[in-house]
Design a protein around this motif. Structure first.
Motif, PDB file in Angstrom:
ATOM      1  N   LEU A  71      -1.333  -0.482 -12.728  1.00  0.00           N
ATOM      2  CA  LEU A  71      -2.278   0.200 -11.847  1.00  0.00           C
ATOM      3  C   LEU A  71      -1.517   0.571 -10.588  1.00  0.00           C
ATOM      4  CD1 LEU A  71      -5.098   1.159 -11.090  1.00  0.00           C
ATOM      5  CD2 LEU A  71      -5.602  -1.168 -10.331  1.00  0.00           C
ATOM      6  N   ARG A  72      -1.312   1.882 -10.414  1.00  0.00           N
ATOM      7  CA  ARG A  72      -0.533   2.338  -9.266  1.00  0.00           C
ATOM      8  C   ARG A  72      -1.052   3.695  -8.825  1.00  0.00           C
ATOM      9  NH1 ARG A  72       5.988   2.193  -8.925  1.00  0.00           N
ATOM     10  NH2 ARG A  72       6.060   2.526  -6.696  1.00  0.00           N
ATOM     11  N   ASN A  73      -1.241   3.852  -7.529  1.00  0.00           N
ATOM     12  CA  ASN A  73      -1.747   5.100  -6.950  1.00  0.00           C
ATOM     13  C   ASN A  73      -3.027   5.565  -7.631  1.00  0.00           C
ATOM     14  OD1 ASN A  73       0.328   5.375  -5.037  1.00  0.00           O
ATOM     15  ND2 ASN A  73       1.673   6.284  -6.554  1.00  0.00           N
ATOM     16  N   GLY A  74      -3.866   4.621  -8.003  1.00  0.00           N
ATOM     17  CA  GLY A  74      -5.151   4.949  -8.612  1.00  0.00           C
ATOM     18  C   GLY A  74      -5.089   5.281 -10.086  1.00  0.00           C
TER      19      GLY A  74
ATOM     20  N   VAL B   7      -9.693   2.883  -9.287  1.00  0.00           N
ATOM     21  CA  VAL B   7      -9.150   3.673 -10.392  1.00  0.00           C
ATOM     22  C   VAL B   7      -9.623   5.113 -10.246  1.00  0.00           C
ATOM     23  CG1 VAL B   7      -9.088   3.940 -12.903  1.00  0.00           C
ATOM     24  CG2 VAL B   7      -9.128   1.646 -11.895  1.00  0.00           C
ATOM     25  N   ARG B   8      -8.683   6.042 -10.176  1.00  0.00           N
ATOM     26  CA  ARG B   8      -9.019   7.471 -10.118  1.00  0.00           C
ATOM     27  C   ARG B   8      -8.799   8.154 -11.458  1.00  0.00           C
ATOM     28  NH1 ARG B   8      -5.486  10.070  -7.549  1.00  0.00           N
ATOM     29  NH2 ARG B   8      -4.074   8.416  -7.037  1.00  0.00           N
ATOM     30  N   GLU B   9      -7.902   7.572 -12.263  1.00  0.00           N
ATOM     31  CA  GLU B   9      -7.540   8.183 -13.538  1.00  0.00           C
ATOM     32  C   GLU B   9      -7.117   7.098 -14.517  1.00  0.00           C
ATOM     33  OE1 GLU B   9      -4.136  11.310 -15.183  1.00  0.00           O
ATOM     34  OE2 GLU B   9      -4.303  10.912 -13.029  1.00  0.00           O
ATOM     35  N   VAL B  10      -7.422   7.314 -15.803  1.00  0.00           N
ATOM     36  CA  VAL B  10      -6.987   6.408 -16.862  1.00  0.00           C
ATOM     37  C   VAL B  10      -6.034   7.181 -17.767  1.00  0.00           C
ATOM     38  CG1 VAL B  10      -7.719   5.017 -18.845  1.00  0.00           C
ATOM     39  CG2 VAL B  10      -9.123   5.062 -16.769  1.00  0.00           C
ATOM     40  N   ARG B  11      -4.846   6.636 -17.954  1.00  0.00           N
ATOM     41  CA  ARG B  11      -3.858   7.238 -18.859  1.00  0.00           C
ATOM     42  C   ARG B  11      -3.564   6.232 -19.964  1.00  0.00           C
ATOM     43  NH1 ARG B  11       0.519   9.692 -14.610  1.00  0.00           N
ATOM     44  NH2 ARG B  11      -0.927  11.114 -13.560  1.00  0.00           N
TER      45      ARG B  11
ATOM     46  N   ARG C 250       0.832  -1.207   0.000  1.00  0.00           N
ATOM     47  CA  ARG C 250       0.000   0.000   0.000  1.00  0.00           C
ATOM     48  C   ARG C 250       0.864   1.253   0.000  1.00  0.00           C
ATOM     49  NH1 ARG C 250      -2.835  -3.664   2.651  1.00  0.00           N
ATOM     50  NH2 ARG C 250      -2.024  -3.266   4.697  1.00  0.00           N
ATOM     51  N   ALA C 251       1.982   1.223   0.720  1.00  0.00           N
ATOM     52  CA  ALA C 251       2.874   2.380   0.756  1.00  0.00           C
ATOM     53  C   ALA C 251       3.470   2.653  -0.618  1.00  0.00           C
ATOM     54  CB  ALA C 251       3.991   2.154   1.775  1.00  0.00           C
ATOM     55  N   LEU C 252       3.641   1.618  -1.424  1.00  0.00           N
ATOM     56  CA  LEU C 252       4.163   1.782  -2.781  1.00  0.00           C
ATOM     57  C   LEU C 252       3.071   2.167  -3.768  1.00  0.00           C
ATOM     58  CD1 LEU C 252       6.531  -1.315  -2.887  1.00  0.00           C
ATOM     59  CD2 LEU C 252       7.199   1.088  -2.777  1.00  0.00           C
ATOM     60  N   GLY C 253       1.835   2.267  -3.296  1.00  0.00           N
ATOM     61  CA  GLY C 253       0.740   2.632  -4.183  1.00  0.00           C
ATOM     62  C   GLY C 253       0.152   1.456  -4.924  1.00  0.00           C
ATOM     63  N   LEU C 254       0.471   0.237  -4.479  1.00  0.00           N
ATOM     64  CA  LEU C 254      -0.021  -0.948  -5.160  1.00  0.00           C
ATOM     65  C   LEU C 254      -1.319  -1.421  -4.519  1.00  0.00           C
ATOM     66  CD1 LEU C 254       3.360  -2.885  -5.345  1.00  0.00           C
ATOM     67  CD2 LEU C 254       2.316  -1.467  -7.115  1.00  0.00           C
ATOM     68  N   PRO C 255      -2.378  -1.572  -5.314  1.00  0.00           N
ATOM     69  CA  PRO C 255      -3.607  -2.121  -4.756  1.00  0.00           C
ATOM     70  C   PRO C 255      -3.418  -3.611  -4.505  1.00  0.00           C
ATOM     71  CG  PRO C 255      -3.821  -1.822  -7.111  1.00  0.00           C
ATOM     72  CD  PRO C 255      -2.482  -1.267  -6.720  1.00  0.00           C
ATOM     73  N   SER C 256      -4.382  -4.230  -3.865  1.00  0.00           N
ATOM     74  CA  SER C 256      -4.234  -5.654  -3.601  1.00  0.00           C
ATOM     75  C   SER C 256      -4.267  -6.418  -4.914  1.00  0.00           C
ATOM     76  CB  SER C 256      -5.331  -6.143  -2.660  1.00  0.00           C
ATOM     77  OG  SER C 256      -6.465  -6.550  -3.375  1.00  0.00           O
ATOM     78  N   ALA C 257      -3.612  -7.549  -4.931  1.00  0.00           N
ATOM     79  CA  ALA C 257      -3.545  -8.373  -6.131  1.00  0.00           C
ATOM     80  C   ALA C 257      -4.922  -8.847  -6.575  1.00  0.00           C
ATOM     81  CB  ALA C 257      -2.623  -9.565  -5.880  1.00  0.00           C
ATOM     82  N   VAL C 258      -5.821  -9.032  -5.640  1.00  0.00           N
ATOM     83  CA  VAL C 258      -7.161  -9.500  -5.990  1.00  0.00           C
ATOM     84  C   VAL C 258      -7.879  -8.466  -6.845  1.00  0.00           C
ATOM     85  CG1 VAL C 258      -9.422 -10.145  -5.062  1.00  0.00           C
ATOM     86  CG2 VAL C 258      -7.337 -10.964  -3.951  1.00  0.00           C
ATOM     87  N   GLU C 259      -7.889  -7.226  -6.405  1.00  0.00           N
ATOM     88  CA  GLU C 259      -8.580  -6.184  -7.164  1.00  0.00           C
ATOM     89  C   GLU C 259      -7.893  -5.929  -8.504  1.00  0.00           C
ATOM     90  OE1 GLU C 259      -7.873  -5.660  -3.845  1.00  0.00           O
ATOM     91  OE2 GLU C 259      -9.894  -5.753  -3.023  1.00  0.00           O
ATOM     92  N   THR C 260      -6.566  -5.880  -8.498  1.00  0.00           N
ATOM     93  CA  THR C 260      -5.843  -5.690  -9.753  1.00  0.00           C
ATOM     94  C   THR C 260      -6.118  -6.842 -10.707  1.00  0.00           C
ATOM     95  OG1 THR C 260      -4.100  -4.488  -8.591  1.00  0.00           O
ATOM     96  CG2 THR C 260      -3.558  -5.348 -10.766  1.00  0.00           C
ATOM     97  N   GLY C 261      -6.102  -8.038 -10.188  1.00  0.00           N
ATOM     98  CA  GLY C 261      -6.394  -9.211 -11.012  1.00  0.00           C
ATOM     99  C   GLY C 261      -7.786  -9.166 -11.612  1.00  0.00           C
ATOM    100  N   MET C 262      -8.726  -8.618 -10.856  1.00  0.00           N
ATOM    101  CA  MET C 262     -10.086  -8.495 -11.390  1.00  0.00           C
ATOM    102  C   MET C 262     -10.116  -7.548 -12.583  1.00  0.00           C
ATOM    103  SD  MET C 262     -12.491  -8.471  -7.989  1.00  0.00           S
ATOM    104  CE  MET C 262     -13.994  -8.199  -8.910  1.00  0.00           C
ATOM    105  N   VAL C 263      -9.373  -6.458 -12.516  1.00  0.00           N
ATOM    106  CA  VAL C 263      -9.345  -5.516 -13.642  1.00  0.00           C
ATOM    107  C   VAL C 263      -8.747  -6.213 -14.863  1.00  0.00           C
ATOM    108  CG1 VAL C 263      -8.361  -3.364 -14.522  1.00  0.00           C
ATOM    109  CG2 VAL C 263      -9.266  -3.464 -12.189  1.00  0.00           C
TER     110      VAL C 263
END
Length: 148
Positions: A54-57, A92-96, A20-33
Protein backbone atom coordinates in the motif's frame (compact mmCIF):
# COMPACT_ATOMS: atom_id res chain seq x y z
CA UNK A 1 11.50 10.25 25.89
CA UNK A 2 8.68 10.41 23.37
CA UNK A 3 5.36 12.25 23.68
CA UNK A 4 3.89 9.39 25.78
CA UNK A 5 6.76 9.53 28.24
CA UNK A 6 8.25 6.19 27.16
CA UNK A 7 11.98 5.82 26.71
CA UNK A 8 11.52 3.45 23.73
CA UNK A 9 10.73 5.40 20.55
CA UNK A 10 8.00 4.21 18.21
CA UNK A 11 8.77 3.69 14.51
CA UNK A 12 6.16 6.32 13.66
CA UNK A 13 8.06 8.82 15.83
CA UNK A 14 11.39 7.92 14.21
CA UNK A 15 10.11 8.18 10.64
CA UNK A 16 8.17 11.37 11.23
CA UNK A 17 7.32 13.06 7.93
CA UNK A 18 9.72 10.83 5.98
CA UNK A 19 7.18 7.99 5.86
CA UNK A 20 4.49 10.27 4.46
CA UNK A 21 6.96 11.74 1.96
CA UNK A 22 7.64 8.20 0.71
CA UNK A 23 3.92 7.64 0.25
CA UNK A 24 3.66 5.25 3.18
CA UNK A 25 0.50 5.42 5.27
CA UNK A 26 0.78 4.94 9.00
CA UNK A 27 1.47 1.42 10.18
CA UNK A 28 -1.78 1.37 12.13
CA UNK A 29 -3.99 1.92 9.10
CA UNK A 30 -1.94 -0.42 6.92
CA UNK A 31 -2.05 -3.05 9.63
CA UNK A 32 -5.82 -2.73 9.77
CA UNK A 33 -6.09 -3.49 6.05
CA UNK A 34 -3.86 -6.56 6.41
CA UNK A 35 -5.38 -7.89 9.62
CA UNK A 36 -8.97 -7.35 8.51
CA UNK A 37 -8.48 -8.45 4.92
CA UNK A 38 -10.99 -11.33 5.11
CA UNK A 39 -13.57 -8.90 6.50
CA UNK A 40 -12.84 -6.37 3.74
CA UNK A 41 -13.09 -8.78 0.80
CA UNK A 42 -14.98 -11.75 2.24
CA UNK A 43 -13.65 -15.24 2.96
CA UNK A 44 -13.93 -16.55 -0.63
CA UNK A 45 -11.75 -13.78 -2.10
CA UNK A 46 -9.39 -13.83 0.92
CA UNK A 47 -8.69 -17.51 0.23
CA UNK A 48 -7.28 -16.57 -3.18
CA UNK A 49 -5.86 -13.07 -2.76
CA UNK A 50 -3.88 -11.03 -0.26
CA UNK A 51 -2.68 -7.44 0.00
CA UNK A 52 0.98 -7.08 -0.92
CA UNK A 53 1.65 -3.33 -0.64
CA UNK A 54 0.00 0.00 0.00
CA UNK A 55 1.77 3.09 -1.26
CA UNK A 56 0.53 6.49 -2.42
CA UNK A 57 -3.04 5.25 -2.12
CA UNK A 58 -2.46 2.26 -4.39
CA UNK A 59 -3.32 -1.07 -2.78
CA UNK A 60 -1.61 -3.90 -4.64
CA UNK A 61 -3.28 -7.28 -4.27
CA UNK A 62 -1.67 -10.61 -5.18
CA UNK A 63 -4.07 -13.18 -6.62
CA UNK A 64 -3.15 -16.84 -6.87
CA UNK A 65 -4.44 -17.26 -10.43
CA UNK A 66 -5.32 -15.16 -13.47
CA UNK A 67 -8.99 -16.04 -13.00
CA UNK A 68 -9.02 -14.64 -9.48
CA UNK A 69 -7.01 -11.62 -10.63
CA UNK A 70 -9.71 -10.82 -13.16
CA UNK A 71 -12.47 -11.26 -10.57
CA UNK A 72 -10.67 -9.05 -8.07
CA UNK A 73 -10.08 -6.48 -10.80
CA UNK A 74 -13.85 -6.28 -11.26
CA UNK A 75 -14.26 -5.90 -7.49
CA UNK A 76 -11.58 -3.18 -7.18
CA UNK A 77 -13.98 -0.30 -6.47
CA UNK A 78 -15.85 -2.34 -3.85
CA UNK A 79 -12.57 -3.36 -2.21
CA UNK A 80 -11.46 0.28 -2.13
CA UNK A 81 -14.73 1.41 -0.50
CA UNK A 82 -14.69 -1.46 2.01
CA UNK A 83 -11.03 -0.92 2.96
CA UNK A 84 -11.54 2.81 3.46
CA UNK A 85 -14.68 2.18 5.51
CA UNK A 86 -12.83 -0.36 7.66
CA UNK A 87 -9.90 2.00 8.28
CA UNK A 88 -12.11 5.05 8.71
CA UNK A 89 -10.34 7.30 6.19
CA UNK A 90 -9.62 7.57 2.48
CA UNK A 91 -6.47 5.48 2.48
CA UNK A 92 -6.99 3.46 -0.73
CA UNK A 93 -7.52 5.37 -3.98
CA UNK A 94 -6.88 2.50 -6.37
CA UNK A 95 -6.65 -1.30 -6.32
CA UNK A 96 -4.17 -3.00 -8.65
CA UNK A 97 -4.06 -6.76 -8.99
CA UNK A 98 -1.17 -9.01 -9.93
CA UNK A 99 -0.77 -12.77 -9.98
CA UNK A 100 1.79 -14.85 -8.18
CA UNK A 101 2.32 -18.58 -7.76
CA UNK A 102 0.81 -20.51 -4.89
CA UNK A 103 -2.26 -20.04 -2.80
CA UNK A 104 -2.81 -16.95 -0.73
CA UNK A 105 -1.72 -17.34 2.85
CA UNK A 106 -4.59 -17.80 5.27
CA UNK A 107 -5.19 -14.82 7.57
CA UNK A 108 -2.80 -14.93 10.51
CA UNK A 109 -4.34 -15.97 13.77
CA UNK A 110 -2.44 -14.94 16.88
CA UNK A 111 -0.97 -18.00 18.51
CA UNK A 112 -0.18 -18.52 22.14
CA UNK A 113 2.86 -20.33 23.49
CA UNK A 114 2.01 -23.90 24.51
CA UNK A 115 2.12 -23.17 28.24
CA UNK A 116 -0.09 -20.08 27.84
CA UNK A 117 -2.64 -22.03 25.80
CA UNK A 118 -2.91 -24.64 28.56
CA UNK A 119 -3.35 -22.19 31.42
CA UNK A 120 -6.61 -20.69 32.45
CA UNK A 121 -6.85 -16.89 32.42
CA UNK A 122 -5.88 -15.54 35.78
CA UNK A 123 -7.81 -12.89 37.63
CA UNK A 124 -4.60 -11.57 39.20
CA UNK A 125 -2.99 -10.64 35.86
CA UNK A 126 -3.13 -6.85 35.58
CA UNK A 127 -4.49 -5.25 32.42
CA UNK A 128 -1.76 -2.58 32.50
CA UNK A 129 0.17 -2.64 29.21
CA UNK A 130 3.43 -1.81 30.96
CA UNK A 131 3.00 -4.84 33.24
CA UNK A 132 2.22 -7.01 30.21
CA UNK A 133 5.34 -5.72 28.46
CA UNK A 134 7.44 -6.46 31.53
CA UNK A 135 6.05 -10.03 31.71
CA UNK A 136 6.87 -10.50 28.02
CA UNK A 137 10.40 -9.14 28.52
CA UNK A 138 10.95 -11.50 31.47
CA UNK A 139 9.66 -14.49 29.46
CA UNK A 140 11.96 -13.58 26.55
CA UNK A 141 14.93 -13.26 28.90
CA UNK A 142 14.20 -16.69 30.40
CA UNK A 143 13.84 -18.21 26.93
CA UNK A 144 17.12 -16.74 25.79
CA UNK A 145 18.82 -18.00 28.95
CA UNK A 146 19.83 -14.52 30.02
CA UNK A 147 18.06 -14.43 33.33
CA UNK A 148 17.01 -11.04 34.63
Amino acid sequence: MNERGDSVPRIRDLLGDAGRALGLPSAVETGMVWSRWAEIVGPAVAAHAEPSSLRNGVLRVRADSPTWAMEIGYLGDQIKVSANHTVGLDLVREVRVWTGPGRARPPRQPSLPKEAARREPSEDVPADPRAAFERAREAWSRREGRGL
